[in-house]
Design an enzyme around this catalytic site. Structure first.
Site, short mmCIF file in Angstrom:
data_model
loop_
_atom_site.label_atom_id
_atom_site.label_comp_id
_atom_site.label_asym_id
_atom_site.label_seq_id
_atom_site.Cartn_x
_atom_site.Cartn_y
_atom_site.Cartn_z
N GLU A 43 -2.44 8.24 7.39
CA GLU A 43 -3.33 9.03 6.53
C GLU A 43 -4.32 9.80 7.38
O GLU A 43 -4.66 9.36 8.48
CB GLU A 43 -4.20 8.09 5.69
CG GLU A 43 -3.55 7.46 4.52
CD GLU A 43 -4.54 6.53 3.78
OE1 GLU A 43 -4.13 6.00 2.78
OE2 GLU A 43 -5.70 6.37 4.22
N LYS A 102 0.82 -1.22 0.00
CA LYS A 102 0.00 0.00 0.00
C LYS A 102 0.85 1.28 0.00
O LYS A 102 0.37 2.33 -0.45
CB LYS A 102 -0.97 0.01 1.19
CG LYS A 102 -1.79 -1.27 1.37
CD LYS A 102 -2.59 -1.67 0.14
CE LYS A 102 -2.98 -3.13 0.22
NZ LYS A 102 -3.43 -3.74 -1.00
N ARG A 133 -7.67 -8.87 -9.11
CA ARG A 133 -8.38 -10.13 -9.35
C ARG A 133 -9.81 -9.82 -9.79
O ARG A 133 -10.24 -8.68 -9.75
CB ARG A 133 -8.44 -10.93 -8.05
CG ARG A 133 -9.16 -10.15 -6.95
CD ARG A 133 -9.60 -10.96 -5.77
NE ARG A 133 -10.53 -10.21 -4.96
CZ ARG A 133 -10.18 -9.34 -4.00
NH1 ARG A 133 -8.91 -9.12 -3.74
NH2 ARG A 133 -11.11 -8.69 -3.33
C1 MV4 Z 1 -9.83 4.37 5.76
C2 MV4 Z 1 -10.98 4.81 6.43
C3 MV4 Z 1 -11.00 6.13 6.83
N1 MV4 Z 1 -9.95 6.93 6.59
N2 MV4 Z 1 -8.82 5.21 5.54
C4 MV4 Z 1 -11.11 -0.23 5.50
C5 MV4 Z 1 -10.71 -1.24 4.50
C6 MV4 Z 1 -9.40 -0.77 4.01
N3 MV4 Z 1 -9.21 -1.12 2.65
C7 MV4 Z 1 -9.42 0.69 4.21
N4 MV4 Z 1 -10.49 0.97 5.11
C8 MV4 Z 1 -10.72 2.23 5.55
N5 MV4 Z 1 -9.72 3.12 5.34
C9 MV4 Z 1 -8.88 6.45 5.96
N6 MV4 Z 1 -7.85 7.26 5.74
C10 MV4 Z 1 -12.03 3.93 6.64
C11 MV4 Z 1 -11.90 2.63 6.21
C12 MV4 Z 1 -13.02 1.78 6.48
C13 MV4 Z 1 -13.76 1.20 5.45
C14 MV4 Z 1 -13.44 1.37 4.11
C15 MV4 Z 1 -14.16 0.76 3.12
C16 MV4 Z 1 -15.27 -0.02 3.45
C17 MV4 Z 1 -15.60 -0.20 4.75
C18 MV4 Z 1 -14.85 0.40 5.77
C19 MV4 Z 1 -15.22 0.19 7.10
C20 MV4 Z 1 -14.49 0.76 8.09
C21 MV4 Z 1 -13.38 1.54 7.78
#
Ligand code: MV4
Length: 503
Positions: free
Chosen positions: A200, A116, A292
């Site tokens: 972040e 990442k 994928r």
């Molecule tokens: C975040 C975020 C808020 N702020 N990044 C969760 C999965 C991972 N791929 C990244 N995720 C998140 N990153 C920042 N800077 C909140 C989430 C997140 C989330 C993202 C997508 C779908 C569901 C989620 C559930 C909780 C938190």
């Protein structure tokens, strides 16, 4: 031309891939573990090979065994499906070295997107929006403090090797920063063998919206619009829809162009998905790219009209993209829900086991991607997803009505499942209004767990099919037919309710 494909997977996705193979006149080779001896994908394939004990580490994750089967069977390509080896750069590399076509991107693209921090840097270089934050990995305590001061609290610490919610941590107070970074590093080291973390800005109530892309080997890349995936629980998607209720034509164009840039930046080949976070003001940020085919690909297939598995195969055999961006349009609305063998009343605990009865919904605009049958035992070793129900409607309202009809008609006995929970989701006010983000399930959990009254007519449909199915399996002459009091009584109560049947 690819003539034979080894499907290095199981369950519904193995079935999904082999169905496209059959349409294309391509032979399919199944591999299976001990627990999958009686699995549907083994029966459906043109050939099937046993690869080892039930735990996936001894079967579906064994690169050596899978390559052996590919050679033995004369398969010219391997489709990895999702999960298992699908995002394993080593596997992609070995296939190539062995002269077998890997249906997916090369080692290079998988490696960059799997890290990442590297992918974030790559996106910045190519003008793709990322969440404001550190340029690279956190080098020291002082570095962490400096970065947080620049971006402001709250922030998120993420592991370079994480993704899909693994190894993430939210920091709200300055006093937590140093201990949280240290804890995140040791956790990352233990889980992924890579201690690198980055920081972040925290986006508080985001939408998770992803774009489907397709790229050929000649640098042509198109995007097949978005999927709204905000209905999830503990980073496990539960329902997906397209178009996203949040989307506007302008935002779609901009995000689509950035999704294409993201793919081009790693010379991506094949089908891929670019994930974004979108805030309430419709600011969007690249999150990660999945290299994928995704579980939720069918909603895109339905609304855009492209068979994504066929597209993967055609790209893998070196065809130039036959579609231009201007050929692509979204027609109507599609929703997918994931049916799990789990108990919503007991913290969604997996509940694998024997399928006693299944009535699958049918009819206009309904697609059911599954693999279980009556008498099949869902193994406990793998993901407990039973199937995916996908509906299409001319507009969102019709799609929701159709999903409700299909879920009410869907009956599974033998294992606990989330069908009623899904029926509640599509009737929740915030969902119906299209007014939801990634907090939807937790915000509505009380409503979602309330029981649901399924109209009697739907029980009757299940009763009729289960009754007919039960009797069709009996041999009336040998007296060996097993009793099924559950179905008998269901059938009798149906008769009583309708006043149609005399016993
Ligand atoms: C975040 C975020 C808020 N702020 N990044 C969760 C999965 C991972 N791929 C990244 N995720 C998140 N990153 C920042 N800077 C909140 C989430 C997140 C989330 C993202 C997508 C779908 C569901 C989620 C559930 C909780 C938190």
């Amino acid at each position: 031309m690819i003539k034979k494909i080894l499907v290095a997977n199981r369950g519904e996705i193995a079935m999904r891939i082999m169905r496209s193979c059959r349409e294309m006149g391509v032979l399919s080779v199944a591999v299976y573990s001990e627990a999958d001896r009686t699995s549907m994908h083994v029966r459906y394939a043109d050939e099937a090979y046993f690869i080892g004990p039930s735990p996936s580490s001894q079967s579906y994750l064994r690169i050596d065994k899978i390559i052996d089967v590919a050679k033995k069977s004369g398969a010219d390509a391997i489709h990895p499906g999702y999960g298992f080896l699908s995002e394993n750069a080593e596997f992609s590399k070995i296939c190539k070295a062995e002269g077998i076509i890997f249906i997916g991107p090369d080692e290079h693209a998988i490696n960059i997107m799997g890290d990442k921090i590297r992918s974030r840097k790559m996106m910045i270089e190519h003008g793709v929006n990322v969440v404001p934050g550190a340029k690279g990995k956190i080098e020291s305590d002082a570095d962490a403090l400096k970065v947080v001061k620049e971006i402001g609290l709250p922030v998120m610490i993420k592991a370079a090797a994480g993704g899909g919610g693994k190894g993430m941590r939210l920091i709200k107070n300055e006093s937590e920063i140093i201990s949280a970074v240290r804890a995140a590093k040791s956790e990352a080291k233990a889980s992924f063998g890579n201690e690198d973390v980055y920081i972040e800005r925290y986006i508080s109530s985001p939408h998770h919206i992803e774009f489907q892309v397709l790229a050929d080997k000649f640098g042509n890349t198109i995007q097949l619009f978005e999927r709204e995936c905000s209905v999830q629980r503990r980073h496990q998607k539960v329902l997906e829809e397209t178009p996203s209720p949040l989307m506007t034509p302008e935002l779609r164009k901009e995000m689509g162009e950035q999704a294409i840039m993201a793919a081009k930046s790693v010379d991506y080949v094949g089908a891929g998905t670019v994930e974004f976070l979108v805030d309430d003001d419709r600011n969007f940020y690249f999150l990660e790219m999945n290299t994928r085919l995704q579980v939720e690909h069918p909603i895109t297939e339905r609304v855009v009209g492209v068979d994504l598995v066929k597209a993967q195969i055609r790209i893998a055999q070196g065809e130039k993209l036959w579609l231009k961006q201007s050929d692509l349009h979204q027609y109507g609305h599609a929703i997918e829900v994931r049916i799990y063998a789990e108990d919503p009343d007991n913290n969604f605990m997996p509940n694998p086991g024997l399928i006693k009865h299944i009535t699958e919904p049918l009819g206009l605009g309904v697609r059911h991607d599954g693999y279980v049958y009556e008498g099949f035992e869902i193994p406990m070793e793998y993901d407990p997803m039973i199937s995916k129900l996908i509906v299409w409607g001319l507009n969102r309202e019709e799609a929701i009505d159709r999903m409700k009809r299909a879920l009410y008609a869907y009956k599974i006995t033998g294992v606990k499942n989330n069908i009623k929970f899904l029926a509640k989701i599509i009737q929740a006010k915030d969902f119906v209004n299209g007014n939801y983000n990634t907090h939807f399930i937790e915000d509505n959990i009380d409503f979602l767990k309330e029981d649901i009254e399924v109209p009697e007519i739907y029980e009757d449909i299940a009763a009729i099919t289960s009754f007919l199915d039960y009797y069709s399996k009996l041999n009336p002459n040998d007296g060996n037919g097993k009793d099924c009091p559950e179905i008998e009584s269901e059938w009798k109560s149906f008769g009583k309710r309708r006043g149609l049947i005399r016993f």
